[in-house]
Design a protein around this motif. Structure first.
Motif, PDB file in Angstrom:
ATOM      1  N   THR B   6     113.793  64.251  20.813  1.00 21.04           N
ATOM      2  CA  THR B   6     113.272  62.965  20.138  1.00 21.04           C
ATOM      3  C   THR B   6     112.441  63.665  18.789  1.00 21.04           C
ATOM      4  N   LYS B   7     112.191  64.864  18.712  1.00 16.85           N
ATOM      5  CA  LYS B   7     111.253  65.212  17.639  1.00 16.85           C
ATOM      6  C   LYS B   7     111.442  64.713  16.366  1.00 16.85           C
ATOM      7  N   GLY B   8     112.706  64.386  16.013  1.00 18.39           N
ATOM      8  CA  GLY B   8     112.941  63.754  14.588  1.00 18.39           C
ATOM      9  C   GLY B   8     112.935  64.739  13.609  1.00 18.39           C
ATOM     10  N   GLU B   9     113.122  65.971  13.936  1.00 16.77           N
ATOM     11  CA  GLU B   9     113.187  66.736  12.736  1.00 16.77           C
ATOM     12  C   GLU B   9     114.941  66.877  12.472  1.00 16.77           C
ATOM     13  N   ALA B  10     115.576  67.732  11.905  1.00 17.86           N
ATOM     14  CA  ALA B  10     117.045  67.676  11.763  1.00 17.86           C
ATOM     15  C   ALA B  10     117.575  67.293  13.018  1.00 17.86           C
ATOM     16  N   PRO B  11     118.381  66.450  12.983  1.00 15.36           N
ATOM     17  CA  PRO B  11     118.951  66.140  14.416  1.00 15.36           C
ATOM     18  C   PRO B  11     119.686  67.261  14.943  1.00 15.36           C
ATOM     19  N   GLN B  12     119.453  67.465  16.338  1.00 12.63           N
ATOM     20  CA  GLN B  12     120.292  68.662  16.965  1.00 12.63           C
ATOM     21  C   GLN B  12     121.614  68.302  17.540  1.00 12.63           C
ATOM     22  N   PRO B  13     122.434  69.051  17.678  1.00  9.45           N
ATOM     23  CA  PRO B  13     123.933  68.877  18.289  1.00  9.45           C
ATOM     24  C   PRO B  13     123.635  67.776  19.269  1.00  9.45           C
ATOM     25  N   GLY B  14     124.383  66.691  19.383  1.00  8.43           N
ATOM     26  CA  GLY B  14     124.593  65.848  20.537  1.00  8.43           C
ATOM     27  C   GLY B  14     123.483  64.848  20.730  1.00  8.43           C
ATOM     28  N   VAL B  15     122.387  65.132  19.688  1.00 13.26           N
ATOM     29  CA  VAL B  15     121.299  64.240  19.806  1.00 13.26           C
ATOM     30  C   VAL B  15     121.255  63.347  18.459  1.00 13.26           C
ATOM     31  N   VAL B  16     121.184  61.878  18.623  1.00 16.61           N
ATOM     32  CA  VAL B  16     121.210  61.153  17.261  1.00 16.61           C
ATOM     33  C   VAL B  16     119.713  60.396  17.518  1.00 16.61           C
ATOM     34  N   THR B  17     119.245  60.533  16.353  1.00 18.90           N
ATOM     35  CA  THR B  17     117.890  60.046  16.331  1.00 18.90           C
ATOM     36  C   THR B  17     117.818  58.727  15.478  1.00 18.90           C
ATOM     37  N   ALA B  18     116.941  57.734  15.812  1.00 16.61           N
ATOM     38  CA  ALA B  18     116.534  56.593  14.684  1.00 16.61           C
ATOM     39  C   ALA B  18     115.177  56.368  14.531  1.00 16.61           C
ATOM     40  N   ALA B  19     114.954  55.835  13.373  1.00 16.18           N
ATOM     41  CA  ALA B  19     113.493  55.195  13.293  1.00 16.18           C
ATOM     42  C   ALA B  19     113.483  53.823  12.792  1.00 16.18           C
ATOM     43  N   LEU B  20     112.637  53.187  13.518  1.00 15.55           N
ATOM     44  CA  LEU B  20     112.625  51.474  12.988  1.00 15.55           C
ATOM     45  C   LEU B  20     111.457  51.386  11.948  1.00 15.55           C
ATOM     46  N   LEU B  21     111.748  50.467  11.220  1.00 10.85           N
ATOM     47  CA  LEU B  21     110.789  50.150  10.090  1.00 10.85           C
ATOM     48  C   LEU B  21     110.679  48.640  10.317  1.00 10.85           C
ATOM     49  N   VAL B  22     109.504  48.109  10.523  1.00  9.41           N
ATOM     50  CA  VAL B  22     109.326  46.524  10.899  1.00  9.41           C
ATOM     51  C   VAL B  22     108.429  46.269   9.483  1.00  9.41           C
ATOM     52  N   ILE B  23     108.835  45.381   8.670  1.00  6.91           N
ATOM     53  CA  ILE B  23     108.464  45.081   7.398  1.00  6.91           C
ATOM     54  C   ILE B  23     107.922  43.740   7.486  1.00  6.91           C
ATOM     55  N   GLY B  24     106.586  43.570   7.154  1.00 10.59           N
ATOM     56  CA  GLY B  24     106.149  42.206   7.278  1.00 10.59           C
ATOM     57  C   GLY B  24     104.530  42.140   7.455  1.00 10.59           C
ATOM     58  N   ASP B  25     103.812  41.503   6.495  1.00  4.37           N
ATOM     59  CA  ASP B  25     102.543  41.289   6.686  1.00  4.37           C
ATOM     60  C   ASP B  25     102.054  40.154   7.882  1.00  4.37           C
ATOM     61  N   GLU B  26     103.002  39.476   8.269  1.00  2.00           N
ATOM     62  CA  GLU B  26     102.977  38.438   9.247  1.00  2.00           C
ATOM     63  C   GLU B  26     102.509  39.060  10.584  1.00  2.00           C
ATOM     64  N   ILE B  27     103.359  40.561  11.133  1.00  2.00           N
ATOM     65  CA  ILE B  27     103.061  41.133  11.912  1.00  2.00           C
ATOM     66  C   ILE B  27     101.641  41.908  12.297  1.00  2.00           C
ATOM     67  N   LEU B  28     101.325  42.470  10.718  1.00  2.00           N
ATOM     68  CA  LEU B  28     100.027  43.301  10.825  1.00  2.00           C
ATOM     69  C   LEU B  28      98.885  42.172  10.732  1.00  2.00           C
ATOM     70  N   SER B  29      98.941  40.964  10.339  1.00  2.00           N
ATOM     71  CA  SER B  29      97.975  40.094  10.449  1.00  2.00           C
ATOM     72  C   SER B  29      97.707  39.388  11.897  1.00  2.00           C
ATOM     73  N   GLY B  30      98.981  39.605  12.745  1.00  2.00           N
ATOM     74  CA  GLY B  30      98.621  39.252  14.070  1.00  2.00           C
ATOM     75  C   GLY B  30      99.320  37.816  14.225  1.00  2.00           C
ATOM     76  N   ARG B  31      99.625  37.004  13.045  1.00  2.36           N
ATOM     77  CA  ARG B  31     100.325  35.738  12.835  1.00  2.36           C
ATOM     78  C   ARG B  31     101.427  35.679  13.797  1.00  2.36           C
ATOM     79  N   THR B  32     102.305  36.677  13.497  1.00  5.98           N
ATOM     80  CA  THR B  32     103.573  36.671  14.369  1.00  5.98           C
ATOM     81  C   THR B  32     103.735  38.166  15.180  1.00  5.98           C
ATOM     82  N   LYS B  33     103.858  37.699  16.380  1.00  4.41           N
ATOM     83  CA  LYS B  33     104.059  38.811  17.242  1.00  4.41           C
ATOM     84  C   LYS B  33     105.668  39.268  17.277  1.00  4.41           C
TER      85      LYS B  33
END
Lengths: 259, 259
Positions: B6-33
């Motif tokens: 899961t190191k997230g470098e060039a994907p290795q054979p048979g391994v598919v990786t992903a990243a998740l990017l959560v976009i929003g001030d409201e999460i960082l301010s704590g307003r929305t969980k």
């Protein structure tokens, strides 16, 4: 925009920023659901520290080192959670030492703290891992567990177990620089975002120093609604922008014959 | 170690990786969980995609562009949530276009989809924002909302509202490459981590191709306990390592006179 204040570049005067680094395969696999991000976001906002970025990385030294070095260069503080226990997969302390390019060894003070709760006969190699502290770090004691967190430079290393993390945060918070609190008001739109998007954008343009966000949700009656959140550090600007938003919402309600 | 996968470098054979990017001030301010990270982590793990990193960034174009470009270069897929609504603070689509260096405009197909639910008279400038799609992107339709997400390159852009995000994920999942699932077994330690840390490390060393994690928790009776989680893609290796962990836990229980 107030958003600019959380941009996470060199901290601006009066603004204190932070990043949170959550360390643990178990969060990324979904096995464990994080319960620290929301708590820390609320906590930092309340004391006048802007949480500007969060990252979750696996228990891989290179990933932790890379994230810590990227984040500590950008933000006033970096908080980490997870990976400071007694088992082989707890590699946070060693990774932090590597990130700072310092040595790490059993810290006599940390060892003494463990001995307050653990009989010396039980202080095996595994438990001694919890006393491994990077050179130059100061301990972050806590009332729940005798195993300390630590602070080195602007990086604060905490446990992943929520009750212990929370006790460590209470311990370290009084030592932190804080800025002007970001204040906020929430106005229910009682309308679809699409109906108020235009006038809301006009208000946002009229208050460039105020951050105005719209957070949609589906109400219990199944109808789309949104919370309009106005954020600013200056109470007067907050009040002025909030009044403008309330007036716009009232006008929209009138337009739709709901008042 | 399986972690390496899961190191997230060039994907290795048979391994598919992903990243998740959560976009929003409201999460960082704590307003929305956030309610999406854990769901997406479970979902991707179940279909054979390793979630290797998560980032939460504010509604600031430069932050979104920087994160998207960093993550899409490292992982097989990048999923984003949030910021695709009709209000001025919904800047995800424009930010993604900027990250890819492509243009963005109202997409006729997306506009037509909006018109399936929205009378043309109500299709104002705000709502048309939801039809702004970067050039070269394909739409991600969903059954909950007529406003589509989209996919461009290896980046999949989804809504932040959980019900809509989940519908988009169901829509896009069948089109994704998947690898060998990471299988896991959980063994309750029924002991303090510090008591089993040594033997657990020995087992981890004996099974370098298996990931073994210890996740401490405080039991309802207030006693410290831990879940020992064994993870591998090969069922036989998983079974062998899990058997070793169970035997170690039983031996520890015997040692402590609890059996």
């Amino acid at each position: 925009m107030a958003d600019e204040m959380t941009k996470g570049e060199a901290p601006q005067p009066g603004v204190v920023t932070a990043a949170l680094l959550v360390i643990g395969d178990e969060i990324l696999s979904g096995r464990t659901k994080d319960r620290n991000i929301g708590y820390i976001a609320d906590y930092l906002t309340a004391i006048g520290i802007d949480l500007a970025e969060v990252r979750i990385v696996p228990d891989i030294e290179a990933e932790i080192v890379g994230a810590v070095n990227a984040l500590r260069a950008r933000y006033t503080y970096v908080f980490t959670t997870g990976g400071i226990g007694p088992t082989h997969d707890d590699i946070t302390a060693d990774s932090i030492a590597k990130a700072f390019g310092v040595g790490i060894d059993v810290n006599p003070q940390a060892r003494a703290m463990l001995l307050e709760r653990i009989p010396e006969a039980d202080l095996n190699e595994a438990r001694l891992r919890m006393a491994r502290i990077p050179d130059g770090a100061t301990l972050v004691v806590n009332k729940v567990s005798k195993a300390p967190g630590f602070r080195i430079g602007n990086v604060i290393v905490m446990a992943g177990v929520p009750t212990i993390m929370q006790a460590m945060l209470d311990e370290v918070a009084p030592q932190l620089a804080t800025g002007a609190r970001m204040l906020s008001e929430t106005v229910p739109a009682n309308a679809k975002e699409g109906d108020i998007g235009g006038p809301l954008a006009a208000i946002a343009a009229a208050f460039p120093d105020v951050s105005i966000g719209s957070y949609p949700f589906i109400a219990d009656d199944g109808r789309p609604n949104a919370n309009l959140v106005v954020r600013a550090r200056d109470p007067e600007r907050l009040a002025a922008a909030t009044a403008a938003v309330r007036a716009m919402v009232a006008e929209e309600a009138r337009r739709q014959g709901r008042s």
